[in-house]
Design a protein around this motif. Structure first.
Motif, mmCIF file in Angstrom:
data_model
loop_
_atom_site.group_PDB
_atom_site.id
_atom_site.type_symbol
_atom_site.label_atom_id
_atom_site.label_comp_id
_atom_site.label_asym_id
_atom_site.label_seq_id
_atom_site.Cartn_x
_atom_site.Cartn_y
_atom_site.Cartn_z
ATOM 1 N N TRP A 135 -60.116 11.841 8.268
ATOM 2 C CA TRP A 135 -58.744 12.372 8.870
ATOM 3 C C TRP A 135 -57.617 11.873 8.019
ATOM 4 O O TRP A 135 -57.634 10.866 7.248
ATOM 5 C CB TRP A 135 -58.658 12.083 10.113
ATOM 6 N N ILE A 170 -55.056 10.030 8.540
ATOM 7 C CA ILE A 170 -54.495 9.049 9.739
ATOM 8 C C ILE A 170 -54.625 7.657 9.193
ATOM 9 O O ILE A 170 -55.425 7.317 8.361
ATOM 10 C CB ILE A 170 -55.500 9.232 10.886
ATOM 11 N N THR A 173 -51.931 4.853 13.712
ATOM 12 C CA THR A 173 -52.085 6.050 14.557
ATOM 13 C C THR A 173 -53.470 6.090 15.239
ATOM 14 O O THR A 173 -53.339 6.262 16.557
ATOM 15 C CB THR A 173 -51.659 7.159 13.750
ATOM 16 N N GLU A 231 -53.145 3.801 18.244
ATOM 17 C CA GLU A 231 -52.673 4.666 19.305
ATOM 18 C C GLU A 231 -53.678 5.502 20.152
ATOM 19 O O GLU A 231 -53.478 5.657 21.116
ATOM 20 C CB GLU A 231 -51.378 5.554 19.105
ATOM 21 N N ILE A 232 -54.434 6.098 19.333
ATOM 22 C CA ILE A 232 -55.063 7.116 20.000
ATOM 23 C C ILE A 232 -56.513 6.532 20.480
ATOM 24 O O ILE A 232 -57.000 6.581 21.647
ATOM 25 C CB ILE A 232 -55.954 8.111 18.915
ATOM 26 N N LEU A 250 -56.222 16.505 21.183
ATOM 27 C CA LEU A 250 -55.943 15.657 20.369
ATOM 28 C C LEU A 250 -55.219 16.080 19.182
ATOM 29 O O LEU A 250 -54.239 15.529 18.895
ATOM 30 C CB LEU A 250 -57.171 14.769 19.979
ATOM 31 N N HIS A 266 -53.085 18.657 19.094
ATOM 32 C CA HIS A 266 -51.965 19.250 19.546
ATOM 33 C C HIS A 266 -51.167 17.965 19.639
ATOM 34 O O HIS A 266 -49.641 18.074 19.543
ATOM 35 C CB HIS A 266 -52.171 19.949 20.710
ATOM 36 N N ARG A 267 -51.475 16.669 19.983
ATOM 37 C CA ARG A 267 -50.841 15.606 20.322
ATOM 38 C C ARG A 267 -50.454 14.873 18.767
ATOM 39 O O ARG A 267 -49.248 14.404 18.683
ATOM 40 C CB ARG A 267 -51.539 14.759 21.267
ATOM 41 N N TYR A 268 -51.271 15.038 17.895
ATOM 42 C CA TYR A 268 -51.095 14.403 16.673
ATOM 43 C C TYR A 268 -51.422 15.583 15.513
ATOM 44 O O TYR A 268 -52.623 15.621 14.929
ATOM 45 C CB TYR A 268 -51.908 13.381 16.558
ATOM 46 N N SER A 313 -50.536 16.029 12.521
ATOM 47 C CA SER A 313 -50.761 16.029 11.135
ATOM 48 C C SER A 313 -51.793 14.921 10.487
ATOM 49 O O SER A 313 -52.216 14.981 9.552
ATOM 50 C CB SER A 313 -49.721 15.058 10.443
ATOM 51 N N ILE A 314 -53.071 15.023 11.698
ATOM 52 C CA ILE A 314 -54.263 14.149 11.534
ATOM 53 C C ILE A 314 -55.255 14.982 10.682
ATOM 54 O O ILE A 314 -56.057 14.535 10.169
ATOM 55 C CB ILE A 314 -54.799 13.700 12.629
ATOM 56 N N HIS A 336 -48.600 25.810 17.576
ATOM 57 C CA HIS A 336 -49.933 24.750 17.511
ATOM 58 C C HIS A 336 -51.065 25.225 17.007
ATOM 59 O O HIS A 336 -51.433 26.704 16.928
ATOM 60 C CB HIS A 336 -49.936 23.891 18.711
#
Length: 212
Positions: A61, A63, A67, A70-71, A112, A114-116, A118-119, A173
């Motif tokens: 990813w 990432i 980050t 955090e996940i 997930l 949608h929360r991040y 750019s991954i 999104h």
């Protein structure tokens, strides 16, 4: 549980750079998924396995370690949810975070993503392809190369076997997640055939599964 329609996907083979080549076409994994019948068990992987999963996610990813922390905090135990047809869903505190088929790539859940956002690298389809995307159909090249579609510029071209976020014209999104069947430059040049196989999409049974 309908996985890959009437076709079962063989394991992916890993290419250079953490990209994957399916041995033959995959179809959406979660068109019909019922936890009570399709989950075989839930166990925490060994610490060594969790470390290898963490390393693979960092490679596959877009990432960084911060980050990912955090996940999936290192202090939290990852749970391997074993499903039929060699599907693995991985959760933390009962929340599904990512999934895998056989030894293929790790796909984040759409929630997930949608929360991040750019991954994963992004591709986009035009309005005409949205209804097919929301049915889990593969995305064809013309839907991405049209005026309403989106492919990354040549200097950011994606190879075949890249896990991508699939956006739709006019939507904020991502609407789905898939794996490229062609490089993005070949999508432009050929402008025919399947561009992206969809593995999960907005409204499928994985989207509905907020906890396990």
């Amino acid at each position: 549980m309908v996985l890959f329609g009437s076709v079962h996907c063989a394991p992916c083979t890993e290419l250079s750079g953490g990209k994957f080549q399916p041995l033959f076409i995959t179809i959406t994994m979660f068109k019909k998924f019922t936890p009570s019948t399709d989950i075989a068990g839930q166990t925490p992987p060994k610490s060594s396995v969790q470390r290898s999963i963490r390393a693979a996610v960092l490679q596959q990813w877009k990432i960084g370690p911060e980050t990912l922390e955090e996940i999936w905090p290192k202090k939290e135990t990852l749970i391997h949810v074993k499903c039929r047809e060699h599907i693995s869903i991985y959760s933390v505190q009962s929340v599904p975070l990512f999934f895998q088929h056989f030894d293929g790539p790790f796909y984040p859940t759409l929630r997930l993503l949608h929360r991040y956002p750019s991954i994963l690298p992004k591709v986009g389809v035009d309005r005409g392809a949205i209804r097919f995307l929301l049915a889990g159909a593969p995305m064809m090249c013309p839907g991405l190369t049209s005026a309403g579609g989106y492919l990354p510029p040549p200097e950011e071209a994606l190879p075949k076997g890249t896990v991508v976020a699939v956006h739709a014209e006019g939507k904020e999104h991502a609407v789905g997640i898939g794996i490229t069947e062609l490089s993005t430059e070949d999508m432009r040049k050929l402008n025919r055939d399947t561009a992206v196989e969809i593995v999960t999409y907005l409204g499928d049974d994985l989207w509905a599964l907020q906890t396990l």
